[in-house]
Every structure is written in C-alpha cells, then in structure tokens.
Design an enzyme around this catalytic site. Structure first.
Site, PDB file in Angstrom:
ATOM      1  N   LYS A  21       2.097  24.173  -1.296  1.00  0.00           N
ATOM      2  CA  LYS A  21       3.289  23.500  -0.760  1.00  0.00           C
ATOM      3  C   LYS A  21       2.889  22.283   0.078  1.00  0.00           C
ATOM      4  O   LYS A  21       3.504  21.216  -0.041  1.00  0.00           O
ATOM      5  CB  LYS A  21       4.125  24.478   0.075  1.00  0.00           C
ATOM      6  CG  LYS A  21       4.892  25.493  -0.756  1.00  0.00           C
ATOM      7  CD  LYS A  21       5.954  26.223   0.063  1.00  0.00           C
ATOM      8  CE  LYS A  21       5.351  27.041   1.173  1.00  0.00           C
ATOM      9  NZ  LYS A  21       6.402  27.827   1.898  1.00  0.00           N
ATOM     10  N   LYS A  23       0.104  20.509  -0.148  1.00  0.00           N
ATOM     11  CA  LYS A  23      -0.478  19.479  -1.013  1.00  0.00           C
ATOM     12  C   LYS A  23       0.589  18.759  -1.831  1.00  0.00           C
ATOM     13  O   LYS A  23       0.548  17.527  -1.975  1.00  0.00           O
ATOM     14  CB  LYS A  23      -1.522  20.111  -1.935  1.00  0.00           C
ATOM     15  CG  LYS A  23      -2.768  20.577  -1.203  1.00  0.00           C
ATOM     16  CD  LYS A  23      -3.774  21.195  -2.170  1.00  0.00           C
ATOM     17  CE  LYS A  23      -5.053  21.587  -1.443  1.00  0.00           C
ATOM     18  NZ  LYS A  23      -6.081  22.146  -2.376  1.00  0.00           N
ATOM     19  N   GLU A 140       1.859  30.115 -10.647  1.00  0.00           N
ATOM     20  CA  GLU A 140       2.773  29.423 -11.550  1.00  0.00           C
ATOM     21  C   GLU A 140       3.516  28.328 -10.800  1.00  0.00           C
ATOM     22  O   GLU A 140       4.021  28.548  -9.704  1.00  0.00           O
ATOM     23  CB  GLU A 140       3.789  30.402 -12.149  1.00  0.00           C
ATOM     24  CG  GLU A 140       4.727  29.748 -13.164  1.00  0.00           C
ATOM     25  CD  GLU A 140       5.721  30.726 -13.757  1.00  0.00           C
ATOM     26  OE1 GLU A 140       5.577  31.075 -14.939  1.00  0.00           O
ATOM     27  OE2 GLU A 140       6.642  31.144 -13.025  1.00  0.00           O
ATOM     28  N   HIS A 156      20.415  33.918 -11.969  1.00  0.00           N
ATOM     29  CA  HIS A 156      19.586  35.005 -11.431  1.00  0.00           C
ATOM     30  C   HIS A 156      20.437  35.979 -10.617  1.00  0.00           C
ATOM     31  O   HIS A 156      20.277  37.198 -10.735  1.00  0.00           O
ATOM     32  CB  HIS A 156      18.475  34.421 -10.559  1.00  0.00           C
ATOM     33  CG  HIS A 156      17.581  35.454  -9.954  1.00  0.00           C
ATOM     34  ND1 HIS A 156      16.566  36.075 -10.665  1.00  0.00           N
ATOM     35  CD2 HIS A 156      17.539  35.995  -8.710  1.00  0.00           C
ATOM     36  CE1 HIS A 156      15.944  36.945  -9.897  1.00  0.00           C
ATOM     37  NE2 HIS A 156      16.520  36.919  -8.698  1.00  0.00           N
TER      38      HIS A 156
END
Length: 205
Positions: A21, A23, A140, A156
């Site tokens: 996060k 980077k 991922e 979802h």
C-alpha cells in the site's frame, strides 16, 4: 489451528499488504509531484479473514500445510482508477517494477465473468523482509475502475446475504447493472479523452 497459530501464519501477509500500500500510493504521489495525471485514484488492502480462509480451504479442498502455496489471495491489494484505460497503464507500471515478480495475469476487464464482474487480477510473488530473513509470499493485486468496484462491492454484499443462491431474475438484474456500469465507464472515458484532446489544442491569442 488455534487463533494464535493463524495470527503467526498471517503476520507476514499483514506486513506485505502494508508495504505494498505504501509503495503503490507512492507511485500516485510521484505523478502528482510531476504534474502528470495519475492513473491511480486510491489504494486499499486487506489480509483475508480467518473465517473466509477456513471456508475456502474446505471449498477448494486445500490442506492447511499447502495454504501458502495454493491460496494466492491471503494478501490482497486493490488499485482503483478513474478510467478503464487507466487499468492497463497501472498494469504496465506494475510489470516494470523490480520489487515484485508477476506470476499470473487474469484480464476480467476485456473478458468479463458471466456474472458481469470486471477487474484485472495479478498474482505476484513479493519478498517480505522478516526478522528471520527474507520470505517470498504470494499476493493478489486487483486493478479496477471505481465503477467496477461499486458493482463488485454491492454484488459481494448481495451474494453474502443470499449465500450465492441467485434466482434467474436476480442474476439478470446484476448482469444489467454490470452492463450499465460498463457504459458509465465508457462515457467517462470519452469525456476525459475529449477534454484531454481539447486541452492539448493551441489557444487563440
């Protein structure tokens, strides 16, 4: 496994998500400093919940001793873009990085799932530095527009409520919503590209 054993197993994945996060958000800051439009709108991340891991172990017939090799989304990072073309710009930037190794790419943007789900998935190998030494973990990265993320988030929630048991009418409505979402993305891209082209034209003196 006890909760303490799970937490010990997942701690390197927590560190991986935190580092990624930082980077990836740094990439956005670089564009802003240079005064260039950034394809990265914002970045989120999470480590999979223990209950979700246990459910997936059963559903996918994965043994606990194979979890780190066979479950590639224990650590997940999501990059949101404003426009569909920004997805592929971000993917190209990720391909150029030396601190990750891309193992697999799945383009559900061009080849959306039957449900209407769209996103670009990248499975990476990331070398996290621990007190015990370097450990290479699978993670991922999902890249999608904000419109795609709205659809996926709501789908979802609906999936959770109905335990994935959709009626044909519900599936049809979800597919229709996905199609409308895609049309909105297209309109936004056309507007953006039109404005970008206009701004590039010389102004009358």
């Amino acid at each position: 496994m006890t909760r303490e054993e799970w937490e010990k197993l997942l701690q390197p994945y927590v560190q991986t998500v935190d580092e990624l996060k930082v980077k990836l958000r740094g990439m956005r800051s670089e564009f802003e400093i240079e005064g260039i439009h950034t394809p990265i709108e914002f970045v989120t991340g999470r480590v999979k919940e223990i209950s979700a891991i246990e459910e997936k172990l059963v559903r996918r017939h994965i043994s606990v001793d194979r979890i780190e090799q066979d479950m590639e989304d224990l650590a997940g990072v999501r990059i949101m873009t404003q426009f569909t073309e920004g997805i592929y710009k971000v993917v190209d930037l990720l391909r150029q990085r030396k601190d990750i190794v891309i193992l697999e790419e799945r383009d559900y943007v061009t080849n959306e799932k039957p449900s209407g789900y769209r996103s670009y998935h990248i499975v990476i190998e990331y070398p996290v530095q621990l007190s015990s030494g370097e450990k290479k973990l699978l993670a991922e990265i999902q890249v999608r527009t904000m419109q795609m993320n709205v659809w996926a988030t709501i789908e979802h929630a609906i999936n959770y409520k109905y335990d994935g048991e959709y009626t044909p009418e519900m599936s049809e409505k979800l597919k229709k919503a996905a199609t409308l979402s895609m049309e909105v993305d297209k309109l936004f891209s056309q507007l953006h590209n039109g404005l970008a082209n206009t701004s590039d034209k010389p102004q009358d003196s």
